[in-house]
Design a protein around this motif. Structure first.
Motif, PDB file in Angstrom:
ATOM      1  N   PHE A  31       0.860  -1.181   0.000  1.00 53.27           N
ATOM      2  CA  PHE A  31       0.000   0.000   0.000  1.00 53.27           C
ATOM      3  C   PHE A  31       0.898   1.233   0.000  1.00 53.27           C
ATOM      4  O   PHE A  31       1.780   1.365   0.850  1.00 53.27           O
ATOM      5  N   HIS A  32       0.670   2.142  -0.948  1.00 52.37           N
ATOM      6  CA  HIS A  32       1.446   3.381  -1.052  1.00 52.37           C
ATOM      7  C   HIS A  32       0.703   4.487  -0.305  1.00 52.37           C
ATOM      8  O   HIS A  32      -0.362   4.932  -0.734  1.00 52.37           O
ATOM      9  N   PRO A  33       1.259   4.963   0.837  1.00 57.60           N
ATOM     10  CA  PRO A  33       0.539   5.921   1.670  1.00 57.60           C
ATOM     11  C   PRO A  33       0.943   7.369   1.394  1.00 57.60           C
ATOM     12  O   PRO A  33       1.829   7.645   0.586  1.00 57.60           O
ATOM     13  N   ARG A  34       0.315   8.254   2.093  1.00 59.51           N
ATOM     14  CA  ARG A  34       0.626   9.676   2.009  1.00 59.51           C
ATOM     15  C   ARG A  34       1.994   9.963   2.621  1.00 59.51           C
ATOM     16  O   ARG A  34       2.531   9.176   3.395  1.00 59.51           O
ATOM     17  N   GLY A  35       2.541  11.123   2.280  1.00 55.77           N
ATOM     18  CA  GLY A  35       3.826  11.528   2.823  1.00 55.77           C
ATOM     19  C   GLY A  35       3.833  11.561   4.339  1.00 55.77           C
ATOM     20  O   GLY A  35       2.841  11.932   4.970  1.00 55.77           O
ATOM     21  N   ARG A  36       4.967  11.111   4.906  1.00 58.55           N
ATOM     22  CA  ARG A  36       5.199  11.091   6.344  1.00 58.55           C
ATOM     23  C   ARG A  36       4.299  10.101   7.070  1.00 58.55           C
ATOM     24  O   ARG A  36       3.978  10.274   8.231  1.00 58.55           O
ATOM     25  N   THR A  37       3.890   9.031   6.363  1.00 59.54           N
ATOM     26  CA  THR A  37       3.129   7.947   6.983  1.00 59.54           C
ATOM     27  C   THR A  37       3.632   6.611   6.443  1.00 59.54           C
ATOM     28  O   THR A  37       4.343   6.545   5.445  1.00 59.54           O
ATOM     29  N   THR A  38       3.225   5.538   7.114  1.00 57.05           N
ATOM     30  CA  THR A  38       3.566   4.187   6.701  1.00 57.05           C
ATOM     31  C   THR A  38       2.312   3.332   6.599  1.00 57.05           C
ATOM     32  O   THR A  38       1.377   3.486   7.397  1.00 57.05           O
ATOM     33  N   SER A  39       2.285   2.436   5.644  1.00 55.40           N
ATOM     34  CA  SER A  39       1.140   1.538   5.468  1.00 55.40           C
ATOM     35  C   SER A  39       0.914   0.676   6.698  1.00 55.40           C
ATOM     36  O   SER A  39      -0.201   0.198   6.934  1.00 55.40           O
ATOM     37  N   ALA A  40       1.945   0.477   7.503  1.00 57.74           N
ATOM     38  CA  ALA A  40       1.836  -0.382   8.681  1.00 57.74           C
ATOM     39  C   ALA A  40       0.816   0.130   9.680  1.00 57.74           C
ATOM     40  O   ALA A  40       0.252  -0.648  10.451  1.00 57.74           O
ATOM     41  N   TRP A  41       0.568   1.442   9.675  1.00 58.33           N
ATOM     42  CA  TRP A  41      -0.378   1.993  10.635  1.00 58.33           C
ATOM     43  C   TRP A  41      -1.806   1.507  10.400  1.00 58.33           C
ATOM     44  O   TRP A  41      -2.602   1.465  11.329  1.00 58.33           O
ATOM     45  N   TRP A  42      -2.127   1.159   9.172  1.00 56.95           N
ATOM     46  CA  TRP A  42      -3.506   0.782   8.864  1.00 56.95           C
ATOM     47  C   TRP A  42      -3.659  -0.649   8.362  1.00 56.95           C
ATOM     48  O   TRP A  42      -4.677  -1.271   8.609  1.00 56.95           O
ATOM     49  N   TYR A  43      -2.690  -1.167   7.647  1.00 55.49           N
ATOM     50  CA  TYR A  43      -2.897  -2.424   6.921  1.00 55.49           C
ATOM     51  C   TYR A  43      -1.910  -3.525   7.301  1.00 55.49           C
ATOM     52  O   TYR A  43      -1.854  -4.553   6.625  1.00 55.49           O
ATOM     53  N   ASN A  44      -1.184  -3.361   8.379  1.00 60.34           N
ATOM     54  CA  ASN A  44      -0.143  -4.333   8.704  1.00 60.34           C
ATOM     55  C   ASN A  44      -0.686  -5.743   8.895  1.00 60.34           C
ATOM     56  O   ASN A  44      -0.010  -6.729   8.582  1.00 60.34           O
ATOM     57  N   ASP A  45      -1.912  -5.870   9.411  1.00 61.72           N
ATOM     58  CA  ASP A  45      -2.482  -7.192   9.683  1.00 61.72           C
ATOM     59  C   ASP A  45      -3.372  -7.710   8.556  1.00 61.72           C
ATOM     60  O   ASP A  45      -3.959  -8.792   8.697  1.00 61.72           O
ATOM     61  N   ARG A  46      -3.468  -6.974   7.450  1.00 67.54           N
ATOM     62  CA  ARG A  46      -4.304  -7.442   6.343  1.00 67.54           C
ATOM     63  C   ARG A  46      -3.686  -8.674   5.687  1.00 67.54           C
ATOM     64  O   ARG A  46      -2.473  -8.740   5.486  1.00 67.54           O
ATOM     65  N   GLU A  47      -4.530  -9.607   5.316  1.00 65.27           N
ATOM     66  CA  GLU A  47      -4.041 -10.838   4.696  1.00 65.27           C
ATOM     67  C   GLU A  47      -3.478 -10.595   3.308  1.00 65.27           C
ATOM     68  O   GLU A  47      -2.670 -11.385   2.807  1.00 65.27           O
ATOM     69  N   TRP A  48      -3.843  -9.467   2.685  1.00 67.15           N
ATOM     70  CA  TRP A  48      -3.380  -9.201   1.328  1.00 67.15           C
ATOM     71  C   TRP A  48      -2.050  -8.442   1.293  1.00 67.15           C
ATOM     72  O   TRP A  48      -1.424  -8.330   0.236  1.00 67.15           O
ATOM     73  N   LEU A  49      -1.588  -7.919   2.426  1.00 70.18           N
ATOM     74  CA  LEU A  49      -0.374  -7.104   2.435  1.00 70.18           C
ATOM     75  C   LEU A  49       0.863  -7.995   2.607  1.00 70.18           C
ATOM     76  O   LEU A  49       0.967  -8.748   3.565  1.00 70.18           O
ATOM     77  N   ASP A  50       1.805  -7.890   1.663  1.00 74.85           N
ATOM     78  CA  ASP A  50       3.033  -8.687   1.716  1.00 74.85           C
ATOM     79  C   ASP A  50       4.223  -7.909   2.269  1.00 74.85           C
ATOM     80  O   ASP A  50       5.118  -8.503   2.864  1.00 74.85           O
ATOM     81  N   PHE A  51       4.266  -6.603   2.030  1.00 76.04           N
ATOM     82  CA  PHE A  51       5.330  -5.780   2.600  1.00 76.04           C
ATOM     83  C   PHE A  51       4.807  -4.378   2.806  1.00 76.04           C
ATOM     84  O   PHE A  51       3.854  -3.936   2.152  1.00 76.04           O
ATOM     85  N   ASN A  52       5.417  -3.679   3.761  1.00 76.40           N
ATOM     86  CA  ASN A  52       5.001  -2.317   4.076  1.00 76.40           C
ATOM     87  C   ASN A  52       5.796  -1.305   3.255  1.00 76.40           C
ATOM     88  O   ASN A  52       6.938  -1.539   2.870  1.00 76.40           O
ATOM     89  N   MET A  53       5.161  -0.185   3.003  1.00 74.59           N
ATOM     90  CA  MET A  53       5.786   0.925   2.291  1.00 74.59           C
ATOM     91  C   MET A  53       5.504   2.210   3.054  1.00 74.59           C
ATOM     92  O   MET A  53       4.385   2.431   3.535  1.00 74.59           O
ATOM     93  N   PHE A  54       6.524   3.044   3.205  1.00 68.10           N
ATOM     94  CA  PHE A  54       6.290   4.381   3.739  1.00 68.10           C
ATOM     95  C   PHE A  54       6.716   5.406   2.703  1.00 68.10           C
ATOM     96  O   PHE A  54       7.470   5.103   1.771  1.00 68.10           O
ATOM     97  N   GLN A  55       6.179   6.610   2.858  1.00 73.07           N
ATOM     98  CA  GLN A  55       6.583   7.739   2.022  1.00 73.07           C
ATOM     99  C   GLN A  55       7.167   8.793   2.955  1.00 73.07           C
ATOM    100  O   GLN A  55       6.428   9.463   3.673  1.00 73.07           O
ATOM    101  N   SER A  56       8.496   8.904   2.959  1.00 72.56           N
ATOM    102  CA  SER A  56       9.115   9.853   3.883  1.00 72.56           C
ATOM    103  C   SER A  56       8.889  11.290   3.466  1.00 72.56           C
ATOM    104  O   SER A  56       9.010  12.207   4.275  1.00 72.56           O
ATOM    105  N   GLY A  57       8.549  11.518   2.200  1.00 75.47           N
ATOM    106  CA  GLY A  57       8.087  12.829   1.775  1.00 75.47           C
ATOM    107  C   GLY A  57       9.193  13.790   1.400  1.00 75.47           C
ATOM    108  O   GLY A  57      10.361  13.436   1.319  1.00 75.47           O
ATOM    109  N   HIS A  58       8.810  15.027   1.193  1.00 71.50           N
ATOM    110  CA  HIS A  58       9.686  16.015   0.548  1.00 71.50           C
ATOM    111  C   HIS A  58      10.000  17.224   1.438  1.00 71.50           C
ATOM    112  O   HIS A  58      10.505  18.222   0.957  1.00 71.50           O
ATOM    113  N   ARG A  59       9.695  17.128   2.724  1.00 70.52           N
ATOM    114  CA  ARG A  59       9.894  18.270   3.622  1.00 70.52           C
ATOM    115  C   ARG A  59      11.294  18.282   4.207  1.00 70.52           C
ATOM    116  O   ARG A  59      11.907  17.238   4.425  1.00 70.52           O
ATOM    117  N   ARG A  60      11.788  19.472   4.516  1.00 72.21           N
ATOM    118  CA  ARG A  60      13.055  19.601   5.220  1.00 72.21           C
ATOM    119  C   ARG A  60      12.765  19.737   6.713  1.00 72.21           C
ATOM    120  O   ARG A  60      11.615  19.919   7.137  1.00 72.21           O
TER     121      ARG A  60
END
Length: 489
Positions: free
Chosen positions: A213-242
């Motif tokens: 799952f590709h999430p919004r900037g500064r979040t990780t898919s693990a917060w919402w979908y970590n226990d889903r049976e369809w999720l094989d690996f987590n993705m975060f978007q660290s984003g573009h802010r300084r």
């Protein structure tokens, strides 16, 4: 006149690309899936093939490839990607309702009845996407399909999501180079039912390809979908802010002045029992699927702001991988939208995409991939105790990892650092310093099993980043006389 000018530029570019791309007759291109399909490693940290061969994900954000590139350009782009070591292209399948490609072919409408737009014998939107997938396969490249961008989720009901998922899964289930991406730059609690329906419909038709799952900037898919049976690996978007850049976000998810610390998102995606911050005890591999892009304004929206440079994208890559990611995705402001003359670029992009492929950060990512693949793959783990004494903060923070018989430490600012070589096996250690900007290696010699201090003959910060490599002297992962890290040793 404007349309004629665009067509002329496009025609000239196509001719140029065909001239530049001269296939080597008889050249063999490695197909990673010859080692079997991708799966999660036994220790749940990495991706490997069925026969155990390691897979280091070196991705690029090619979001608008099906909308912006014709067939000749697709061939040039993907060929160059292979030559620079990239093996995953993250693309948008549907960017809007409706979505059109470069030929004016329509992909969809509000009904999500795709039989209207995929007609046997007609080269339409989906056939062009098929061509992209197939040519990528010929280059040994995976296509990570973001099925529909998150901004469109309100236009896709659960029923439409199920129909779309079935259509996609059945169409691409037999392609060897597919990775599925649900979401698309969106908070995971928005459209949850539709995302679940889409993911499950795809998995029902195609159970053999991995999904994230590709999430919004500064979040990780693990917060919402970590226990889903369809999720094989987590993705975060660290984003573009300084650091310290807020821009009025009402749902900001991380602490002040940690915006650039993408290594923190690995901990956010790991269970607490592993030293992470996740309440769930389910462990998945994790990757930074969208860090700051090369040549994009810091914070995106103020075009007068400084732009992220090669040293910045290197830092994001090494911090992520040494911090526990199984690979990394690079991005460039012009490449992700395939900027060209005649287009109004987003986020201040002006450079044509083919010129952006000559930018230094783009060409430097492969050295990280080659370094990691030269060492034992699945036993690598984060170990900050390697850094002896007080670690730094922000740009002075040194990220370290190790296997049983090797260790790696990334020092972005070039400040002196002390490392504990007793953390790995061996009475003696061979030690090198690597320059991530060009992959060059300097052999420092054989060192005893103790804490050693390292200093570098570089100016502080910009472009001063270095990697310290220490290997049990009984192992031959690197040659002492190697001038640079390379794809083959």
């Amino acid at each position: 006149m404007k349309q004629i000018r665009k067509m002329t530029i496009r025609g000239l570019l196509s001719a140029l690309l065909l001239t530049c791309f001269m296939p080597v007759e008889g050249a063999t291109i490695e197909k990673p899936w010859d080692h079997g399909r991708l799966k999660v490693s036994d220790n749940r940290r990495y991706l490997v093939h069925e026969d155990g061969a390691p897979f280091f994900w070196l991705g690029n954000t090619a979001w608008l490839i099906s909308e912006r590139l014709n067939r000749d350009e697709v061939e040039y782009y993907l060929t160059q990607e292979r030559l620079q070591g990239y093996n995953v292209e993250q693309i948008q399948v549907l960017n809007a309702v409706p979505t059109y490609n470069i030929y004016g072919h329509q992909a969809n409408d509000a009904s999500f009845n795709f039989s209207r737009y995929s007609i046997p014998g007609v080269y339409g939107y989906w056939e062009h996407l098929d061509y992209i997938v197939d040519f990528a396969a010929s280059q040994g490249i995976y296509i990570a399909m973001d099925c529909i961008w998150g901004s469109q989720i309100e236009r896709m009901s659960v029923g439409k999501a199920m129909a779309y998922g079935k259509f996609l899964g059945e169409r691409y289930k037999n392609k060897p180079n597919i990775i599925w991406m649900i979401g698309g730059d969106i908070m995971g609690d928005k459209g949850t039912d539709a995302w679940d329906a889409l993911a499950r419909a795809i998995k029902k038709a195609d159970p053999n390809h991995l999904m994230t799952f590709h999430p919004r900037g500064r979040t990780t898919s693990a917060w919402w979908y970590n226990d889903r049976e369809w999720l094989d690996f987590n993705m975060f978007q660290s984003g573009h802010r300084r650091y310290g850049q807020r821009n009025g976000d009402g749902d900001y998810t991380i602490k002040d002045n940690t915006e650039e610390d993408n290594w923190r998102y690995v901990l956010m995606s790991w269970p607490r029992s592993m030293g992470g911050e996740l309440e769930s005890e389910v462990l998945h591999p994790v990757i930074d699927g969208e860090p700051s892009y090369e040549d994009i304004p810091q914070g995106l929206h103020d075009f007068s702001a400084p732009r992220w440079q090669a040293a910045d994208v290197r830092r994001y890559a090494y911090w992520a991988v040494f911090g526990g990611c199984f690979g990394h995705t690079y991005g460039h402001n012009s490449i992700m939208q395939f900027m060209r003359p005649g287009l109004l670029g987003s986020f201040g992009a002006e450079k044509p995409w083919w010129e952006a492929m000559r930018d230094p950060g783009y060409q430097q990512m492969k050295y990280l991939k080659w370094l990691i693949l030269s060492l034992p793959f699945t036993d690598r783990q984060v170990d900050q105790s390697i850094v002896a004494g007080q670690n730094g903060e922000r740009y002075d923070y040194v990220v370290a990892c190790r296997g049983t018989d090797y260790l790696l430490a990334y020092d972005y600012s070039g400040r002196p650092v002390s490392l504990d070589l007793t953390k790995i096996s061996g009475e003696k250690k061979n030690v090198w310093v690597m320059n991530p900007a060009d992959g060059t290696l300097q052999y420092l010699g054989e060192m005893d099993n103790s804490v050693h201090s390292f200093s570098f003959d570089v100016a502080y910060q910009q472009g001063a980043d270095r990697v310290v490599i220490a290997i049990d002297s009984t192992k031959d992962y690197l040659r002492k006389d190697a001038a640079r890290v390379s794809e083959r040793f």
